[in-house]
Enzyme design. Structure first.
Site, mmCIF file in Angstrom:
data_model
loop_
_atom_site.group_PDB
_atom_site.id
_atom_site.type_symbol
_atom_site.label_atom_id
_atom_site.label_comp_id
_atom_site.label_asym_id
_atom_site.label_seq_id
_atom_site.Cartn_x
_atom_site.Cartn_y
_atom_site.Cartn_z
ATOM 1 N N VAL A 291 -18.111 -40.827 -38.173
ATOM 2 C CA VAL A 291 -17.306 -41.900 -38.759
ATOM 3 C C VAL A 291 -17.709 -43.268 -38.207
ATOM 4 C CG1 VAL A 291 -14.944 -42.840 -38.840
ATOM 5 C CG2 VAL A 291 -15.354 -40.433 -39.340
ATOM 6 N N THR B 251 -8.444 -39.893 -36.943
ATOM 7 C CA THR B 251 -7.275 -39.223 -37.527
ATOM 8 C C THR B 251 -6.298 -38.887 -36.404
ATOM 9 O OG1 THR B 251 -8.711 -38.293 -39.222
ATOM 10 C CG2 THR B 251 -6.564 -37.230 -38.917
ATOM 11 N N CYS C 87 -12.737 -31.206 -39.425
ATOM 12 C CA CYS C 87 -11.469 -31.848 -39.794
ATOM 13 C C CYS C 87 -10.407 -30.945 -40.399
ATOM 14 C CB CYS C 87 -11.764 -33.045 -40.681
ATOM 15 S SG CYS C 87 -12.610 -34.306 -39.712
HETATM 16 P P1 NAD Z 1 -17.748 -37.395 -33.452
HETATM 17 O O1 NAD Z 1 -17.442 -36.367 -32.432
HETATM 18 O O2 NAD Z 1 -18.938 -37.248 -34.329
HETATM 19 O O3 NAD Z 1 -17.864 -38.828 -32.757
HETATM 20 C C1 NAD Z 1 -16.965 -39.312 -31.815
HETATM 21 C C2 NAD Z 1 -17.749 -40.176 -30.826
HETATM 22 O O4 NAD Z 1 -16.841 -40.859 -29.958
HETATM 23 C C3 NAD Z 1 -18.688 -39.386 -29.920
HETATM 24 O O5 NAD Z 1 -20.009 -39.881 -30.087
HETATM 25 C C4 NAD Z 1 -18.159 -39.645 -28.512
HETATM 26 O O6 NAD Z 1 -19.183 -39.702 -27.531
HETATM 27 C C5 NAD Z 1 -17.478 -40.980 -28.688
HETATM 28 N N1 NAD Z 1 -16.465 -41.309 -27.671
HETATM 29 C C6 NAD Z 1 -15.473 -40.522 -27.196
HETATM 30 N N2 NAD Z 1 -14.749 -41.209 -26.290
HETATM 31 C C7 NAD Z 1 -15.264 -42.447 -26.199
HETATM 32 C C8 NAD Z 1 -14.950 -43.621 -25.442
HETATM 33 N N3 NAD Z 1 -13.935 -43.645 -24.579
HETATM 34 N N4 NAD Z 1 -15.712 -44.723 -25.602
HETATM 35 C C9 NAD Z 1 -16.754 -44.708 -26.455
HETATM 36 N N5 NAD Z 1 -17.099 -43.632 -27.213
HETATM 37 C C10 NAD Z 1 -16.363 -42.529 -27.069
HETATM 38 O O7 NAD Z 1 -16.417 -37.519 -34.334
HETATM 39 P P2 NAD Z 1 -16.290 -37.900 -35.887
HETATM 40 O O8 NAD Z 1 -16.612 -36.702 -36.706
HETATM 41 O O9 NAD Z 1 -16.990 -39.183 -36.138
HETATM 42 O O10 NAD Z 1 -14.710 -38.114 -35.992
HETATM 43 C C11 NAD Z 1 -14.071 -39.217 -35.387
HETATM 44 C C12 NAD Z 1 -12.643 -39.302 -35.892
HETATM 45 O O11 NAD Z 1 -12.642 -39.554 -37.305
HETATM 46 C C13 NAD Z 1 -11.796 -38.030 -35.724
HETATM 47 O O12 NAD Z 1 -10.468 -38.388 -35.492
HETATM 48 C C14 NAD Z 1 -11.918 -37.337 -37.073
HETATM 49 O O13 NAD Z 1 -10.812 -36.496 -37.342
HETATM 50 C C15 NAD Z 1 -11.926 -38.533 -38.006
HETATM 51 N N6 NAD Z 1 -12.600 -38.317 -39.286
HETATM 52 C C16 NAD Z 1 -13.793 -37.639 -39.322
HETATM 53 C C17 NAD Z 1 -14.451 -37.470 -40.533
HETATM 54 C C18 NAD Z 1 -15.745 -36.695 -40.612
HETATM 55 O O14 NAD Z 1 -16.168 -36.386 -41.737
HETATM 56 N N7 NAD Z 1 -16.413 -36.358 -39.515
HETATM 57 C C19 NAD Z 1 -13.916 -38.032 -41.699
HETATM 58 C C20 NAD Z 1 -12.702 -38.735 -41.616
HETATM 59 C C21 NAD Z 1 -12.062 -38.880 -40.402
HETATM 60 C C1 UGA Z 2 -13.094 -33.533 -45.503
HETATM 61 C C2 UGA Z 2 -12.434 -34.351 -46.623
HETATM 62 O O1 UGA Z 2 -13.008 -33.984 -47.878
HETATM 63 C C3 UGA Z 2 -12.616 -35.854 -46.394
HETATM 64 O O2 UGA Z 2 -11.910 -36.582 -47.385
HETATM 65 C C4 UGA Z 2 -12.053 -36.194 -45.016
HETATM 66 O O3 UGA Z 2 -12.265 -37.556 -44.716
HETATM 67 C C5 UGA Z 2 -12.727 -35.358 -43.961
HETATM 68 O O4 UGA Z 2 -12.547 -33.943 -44.266
HETATM 69 C C6 UGA Z 2 -12.133 -35.568 -42.604
HETATM 70 O O5 UGA Z 2 -10.976 -35.889 -42.466
HETATM 71 O O6 UGA Z 2 -12.922 -35.378 -41.685
HETATM 72 P P1 UGA Z 2 -15.588 -32.794 -44.908
HETATM 73 O O7 UGA Z 2 -14.947 -31.972 -43.833
HETATM 74 O O8 UGA Z 2 -16.761 -33.628 -44.578
HETATM 75 O O9 UGA Z 2 -14.493 -33.792 -45.556
HETATM 76 O O10 UGA Z 2 -16.067 -31.810 -46.058
HETATM 77 P P2 UGA Z 2 -15.473 -31.241 -47.431
HETATM 78 O O11 UGA Z 2 -16.445 -31.515 -48.482
HETATM 79 O O12 UGA Z 2 -14.075 -31.634 -47.662
HETATM 80 O O13 UGA Z 2 -15.509 -29.679 -47.119
HETATM 81 C C7 UGA Z 2 -14.705 -29.107 -46.103
HETATM 82 C C8 UGA Z 2 -14.877 -27.601 -46.107
HETATM 83 O O14 UGA Z 2 -14.290 -27.024 -47.276
HETATM 84 C C9 UGA Z 2 -16.342 -27.153 -46.121
HETATM 85 O O15 UGA Z 2 -16.484 -26.012 -45.275
HETATM 86 C C10 UGA Z 2 -16.594 -26.778 -47.572
HETATM 87 O O16 UGA Z 2 -17.615 -25.843 -47.737
HETATM 88 C C11 UGA Z 2 -15.228 -26.197 -47.939
HETATM 89 N N1 UGA Z 2 -14.956 -26.254 -49.401
HETATM 90 C C12 UGA Z 2 -14.869 -27.445 -50.039
HETATM 91 C C13 UGA Z 2 -14.733 -25.067 -50.095
HETATM 92 O O17 UGA Z 2 -14.787 -23.961 -49.514
HETATM 93 N N2 UGA Z 2 -14.432 -25.125 -51.427
HETATM 94 C C14 UGA Z 2 -14.342 -26.318 -52.088
HETATM 95 O O18 UGA Z 2 -14.065 -26.291 -53.303
HETATM 96 C C15 UGA Z 2 -14.569 -27.507 -51.383
#
Ligand code: NAD
Ligand code: UGA
Length: 428
Positions: free
Chosen positions: A11, A119, A260
Site C-alpha cells: 500500500v 486498515t 487482508c
Molecule cells: P506490508 O507488510 O507490505 O508493508 C508494511 C510496511 O510497513 C513494511 O515494509 C514494514 O517494514 C513497514 N513498517 C512497519 N512498521 C514501521 C515503522 N514503525 N516505520 C516505518 N515502516 C514501518 O503491508 P501492506 O500489504 O502494504 O498493508 C499495509 C496496510 O494496508 C495494512 O493495514 C493492510 O490491511 C492495508 N491494506 C492492504 C492492502 C493490500 O492489498 N496489501 C490493500 C488495502 C489495505
Molecule cells: C482485497 C480487496 O479486493 C481490496 O479491495 C482490498 O483493498 C484488499 O483486499 C485489502 O484490504 O487488502 P486482495 O486481497 O488484493 O484485495 O485480492 P482480491 O482480488 O480481493 O482476492 C482476495 C482473495 O479472494 C484471493 O485469494 C482470490 O483468489 C480470492 N477470490 C477472489 C476468490 O476466491 N473468488 C473470487 O471471486 C474473487
C-alpha cells in the site's frame, strides 16, 4: 504538496508512486533498511504490475529513507501505511501503528495532516488522536483523518487511479482536512464519501467482509452443485446477471486468502464480540473458507487409491494471480495439505516463492519442468499463463491425464479434446 508515507509495502509504495505521479513530493519511509536500500538502488522489493515503471518515471519526486528525521519537518501530510496483522486471538495487532505514533510524537513541530491508510478497527483513529495528545503534541499542530485503501494486489496502480470512491473519515469539528485530502487527490475522479473516523474504519471492514462473504457463499453453493452435477460457473453467471447481485467475486475455488480478507474478517468478528454482538454470518464465512481446501483434497482422494508413488504438479503458489504475495495463500496451504499424503509435488509459480517447503515438495523453474511426467496437474492460482496452456503439449509431457482445476478457471472442452480428464468441484 510535501508528503511522508510511513511503511513502504504494497500500500505504501503504491500510494507513494501514485501521489508522485499526481505531482507531489513524496518521501517514503520504512524501518526495513534492506527494502530502502533496494529502492535506492532502483529495485522494487515486491512484484506489482506497473509499479517499477511508475516509480522510475517519478524518481525525481520520490525519496526513500529508513528514518523519519530527514523529512518529517518538511512534510505537511503524513500517510500511515504500516501493517496491521492479526494477533493470536484474531484481533488486530496495532503495535506497528503505535510505534509510528511514538516516532511521530516528538517530531511534530509544525502543522501536519495525519492520514491513516492502514486498515484499523473502529475506534483506532480516535485512539491515535488521543495518544498524540497524551504524548504532548498540541491539538493545534495536527488533525487525524481516516482514509482507508481499497486497492487489490495485482492491479494496485489501476485501482488507485480509478478508485470507485475516496472515503474520508473526519473528527467532528475538523473543517480543514477534507480540503487537504481533495488537494492531494486532485486528478483522481472519484466520488467522496465523507463520514466520521469510526464510519470510515467500518466502511473498510464491511467492504472486505462483504466480498469475503460473496466468495464463501459461492463456495458453499459449489458444494451443493457438486451433489447435483451442476456447473457452479453457470450458477454464478446466472445469478450475477441480476444487478442486485452483480457478477464479481463469485468465482468458486480454494477460498479467499491474502494478507487482508482472512485477517479483516477475523478482526471484525472480534470487534463485534467485544461489544457483545454475536457475528453469526462472519463466523460462517470463515468456517466455509477454512474447510474449502479439505473439500478439494477429499475430491482428489477419490481419484487415486494410493498417493505414495504419484507425482503431482501444482501450478500456483501466490494467493492470487499477478502478485508474488503468499501471505495466507490458499495455493500454498493446499500444497502443504497435499504433501501430507506423501506424494511428490512439483510446484511452479511465475512470481511467488515457497518458503521452507516440506521435503516432498520441489519448486520448479518452469511449467514444463513442473508438469513433466506428472500423474496429475492442479491449478491452484488462476494466472493467465495457466489458463492459456497448450493442452496438447501438456498431454504429451504428462504421464497421467488428470487436470484438477481448483480455481474453476479452465474450459473443460479445451482440455478434454486432447484426451485429458478435467476435474473440478461443483463443475457438473
Ligand atoms: P506490508 O507488510 O507490505 O508493508 C508494511 C510496511 O510497513 C513494511 O515494509 C514494514 O517494514 C513497514 N513498517 C512497519 N512498521 C514501521 C515503522 N514503525 N516505520 C516505518 N515502516 C514501518 O503491508 P501492506 O500489504 O502494504 O498493508 C499495509 C496496510 O494496508 C495494512 O493495514 C493492510 O490491511 C492495508 N491494506 C492492504 C492492502 C493490500 O492489498 N496489501 C490493500 C488495502 C489495505
Ligand atoms: C482485497 C480487496 O479486493 C481490496 O479491495 C482490498 O483493498 C484488499 O483486499 C485489502 O484490504 O487488502 P486482495 O486481497 O488484493 O484485495 O485480492 P482480491 O482480488 O480481493 O482476492 C482476495 C482473495 O479472494 C484471493 O485469494 C482470490 O483468489 C480470492 N477470490 C477472489 C476468490 O476466491 N473468488 C473470487 O471471486 C474473487
Amino acid at each position: 504538496m510535501n508528503i511522508c508515507v510511513i511503511g513502504s509495502g504494497y500500500v505504501g509504495l503504491t500510494t507513494a508512486a501514485v501521489l508522485a505521479e499526481l505531482g507531489h513530493e513524496v518521501n517514503c519511509i520504512d524501518k526495513n533498511k534492506q527494502k530502502i536500500d533496494m529502492l535506492n538502488n532502483g529495485k522494487v522489493p515486491i512484484y506489482e504490475p506497473g509499479l517499477k515503471e511508475l516509480i522510475d518515471k517519478n524518481y525525481n519526486r520520490l525519496t526513500f529513507t529508513d528514518s523519519l528525521d530527514d523529512y518529517i519537518k518538511r512534510a505537511s501530510v503524513v500517510f500511515i501505511c504500516v501493517g496491521t496483522p492479526s494477533l493470536q486471538d484474531g484481533s488486530t495487532d496495532l503495535s506497528y501503528i503505535e510505534a509510528v505514533i511514538d516516532e511521530l510524537a516528538n517530531r511534530i513541530h509544525s502543522y501536519k495532516t495525519i492520514v491513516t491508510k492502514s486498515t484499523v478497527p473502529p475506534g483506532t483513529n480516535e485512539w491515535i488522536y488521543n495518544k498524540l495528545l497524551e504524548k504532548g503534541v498540541s491539538p493545534e499542530l495536527f488533525n487525524i483523518v481516516s482514509n482507508p485503501e481499497f486497492l487489490r494486489e495485482g492491479s494496485a496502480i489501476h485501482d488507485m487511479f480509478h478508485a470507485d470512491k475516496i472515503v474520508v473519515g473526519l473528527r467532528s469539528g475538523d473543517h480543514q482536512s477534507l480540503t487537504v485530502l481533495q488537494k492531494i487527490y486532485t486528478g483522481i475522479n472519484a466520488p467522496y464519501v465523507i463520514t466520521s473516523l469510526n464510519g470510515a474504519e467500518m466502511i473498510k471492514y464491511a467492504s472486505n467482509a462483504f466480498l469475503a462473504t460473496k466468495i464463501s457463499f459461492i463456495n458453499e453453493i459449489s458444494r451443493i452443485c457438486e451433489a447435483f452435477q451442476v456447473d457452479v460457473n453457470d450458477v454464478a453467471k446466472g445469478i450475477g446477471l441480476d444487478p442486485r447481485i452483480g457478477p464479481h467475486f463469485l468465482q468458486a475455488g480454494l477460498g479467499y486468502g491474502g494478507s487482508c480478507f482472512p485477517k479483516d474478517v477475523k478482526s471484525l468478528e472480534r470487534t463485534a464480540l467485544s461489544k457483545n454482538i454475536q457475528p453469526y454470518l462472519l463466523q460462517a464465512v470463515q468456517t466455509v473458507n477454512e474447510t474449502q481446501i479439505d473439500i478439494y483434497i477429499e475430491k482428489l482422494k477419490t481419484l487415486f487409491s494410493d498417493f505414495t508413488n504419484l507425482k503431482i504438479a501444482v501450478l500456483g503458489i501466490a494467493f492470487k494471480a499477478n502478485t508474488d504475495d503468499t501471505r495466507y495463500s490458499p495455493a500454498e496451504r493446499f500444497i502443504r495439505h497435499l504433501s501430507q499424503l506423501d506424494c511428490e509435488i512439483h510446484a511452479y509459480d511465475p512470481q511467488a516463492k515457497l518458503q521452507n517447503p516440506p521435503r516432498n515438495v520441489m519448486q520448479k523453474e518452469s511449467i514444463t519442468a513442473a508438469i513433466r511426467d506428472a500423474d496429475c496437474v492442479v491449478i491452484a492460482t488462476d494466472w493467465n499463463e495457466f489458463k492459456q496452456l497448450d493442452w496438447l503439449e501438456v498431454k504429451q509431457l504428462m504421464k497421467g491425464t488428470i487436470i484438477f482445476d481448483a480455481r474453476n478457471c479452465l474450459e473443460r472442452s479445451k482440455i478434454e479434446k486432447h484426451g485429458l480428464h478435467y476435474v473440478g468441484v461443483g463443475r457438473g
